[in-house]
Motif scaffolding. Structure first.
Motif, PDB file in Angstrom:
ATOM      1  N   PHE A 252       0.435   2.791  -5.264  1.00 44.23           N
ATOM      2  CA  PHE A 252      -0.231   3.553  -6.841  1.00 44.23           C
ATOM      3  C   PHE A 252       0.989   5.209  -6.908  1.00 44.23           C
ATOM      4  O   PHE A 252       1.593   5.306  -5.581  1.00 44.23           O
TER       5      PHE A 252
ATOM      6  N   GLU B 172       1.723  10.518  -4.835  1.00 41.68           N
ATOM      7  CA  GLU B 172       0.407  11.512  -5.220  1.00 41.68           C
ATOM      8  C   GLU B 172       0.855  13.075  -5.288  1.00 41.68           C
ATOM      9  O   GLU B 172       1.324  13.428  -3.941  1.00 41.68           O
TER      10      GLU B 172
ATOM     11  N   GLN C 115       0.203   9.324  -8.355  1.00 36.73           N
ATOM     12  CA  GLN C 115      -0.891   9.714  -9.722  1.00 36.73           C
ATOM     13  C   GLN C 115      -0.660  10.281  -9.672  1.00 36.73           C
ATOM     14  O   GLN C 115      -0.145  11.657  -8.044  1.00 36.73           O
TER      15      GLN C 115
ATOM     16  N   GLU D  36       1.357  -3.756  -4.260  1.00 34.97           N
ATOM     17  CA  GLU D  36      -0.731  -2.249  -3.850  1.00 34.97           C
ATOM     18  C   GLU D  36       0.322  -1.307  -4.446  1.00 34.97           C
ATOM     19  O   GLU D  36       0.483  -0.124  -3.349  1.00 34.97           O
TER      20      GLU D  36
ATOM     21  N   LYS E 198       1.806   4.634  -2.007  1.00 36.14           N
ATOM     22  CA  LYS E 198       1.032   5.987  -2.630  1.00 36.14           C
ATOM     23  C   LYS E 198       1.857   6.816  -2.658  1.00 36.14           C
ATOM     24  O   LYS E 198       2.281   8.005  -1.545  1.00 36.14           O
TER      25      LYS E 198
ATOM     26  N   ASP F 205       0.769  -0.821  -0.009  1.00 42.62           N
ATOM     27  CA  ASP F 205       0.125   0.288   0.291  1.00 42.62           C
ATOM     28  C   ASP F 205       1.137   1.004   0.110  1.00 42.62           C
ATOM     29  O   ASP F 205       0.553   2.382   0.843  1.00 42.62           O
TER      30      ASP F 205
END
Length: 173
Positions: free
Chosen positions: A44, A23, A46, A42, A21, A19
């Protein structure tokens, strides 16, 4: 491995990082990889912009990856992925990879790269080795110093759809 013995195999014992992330970031001027990911699950990313780094994104031994709106400019290499699986890449790409390849995939499986652009890399726009079940769909691969897309060896089930390949120094594909 479910058997009793396994000879001659290479293995790694690692702690999986789950997990992750990233961003809304801008990363500039890294002497190594601007983003280095290994042993992740996982992941991510963006709305990330990477500029003037040695490698924009270097990812190894990872799975369940989602990348949305990744823009890379004036890095030596764009994306390098090795032994990475279940990737969803949507909207983004590399302009001006100064010494290398825009998108280099080695042993990547079950992945989709959608709406991707790779312009003016010194080497190939896309380079695939030992990949399977990979989709390249939508976008442009142009003005690269090598092939637009090079399928080196060991690839199966590579699907290309709705891509514009033009003005590459060598073959389109």
């Amino acid at each position: 491995f479910a058997g009793l013995t396994l000879s001659g195999a290479t293995y790694v014992i690692a702690t999986i990082i789950n997990d992750i992330k990233l961003e809304e970031l801008t990363i500039k001027g890294s002497n190594l990889a601007a983003v280095k990911v290994q042993y992740s699950n996982e992941f991510f990313m963006q709305d990330v912009n990477i500029q003037t780094s040695a490698i924009a994104l270097d990812m190894d031994d990872s799975s369940n990856v989602e990348i949305v709106d990744l823009d890379m400019a004036a890095n030596n290499d764009g994306i390098q992925m090795t032994n990475t699986h279940f990737i969803s890449f949507m909207a983004g790409g590399a302009i001006d990879c100064l010494t290398g390849i825009g998108l280099a995939l080695d042993t990547v499986t079950t992945s989709a790269f959608l709406s991707i652009f790779l312009f003016n890399s010194a080497g190939d726009g896309v380079n695939l080795v030992n990949c399977s079940d990979v989709l390249l769909s939508g976008g442009g691969i142009s003005e690269n110093g090598g092939q637009g897309i090079e399928l080196v060896s060991g690839n199966t089930e590579i699907v290309m759809n709705a891509l514009s390949l033009k003005n590459n120094a060598s073959d389109g594909i």
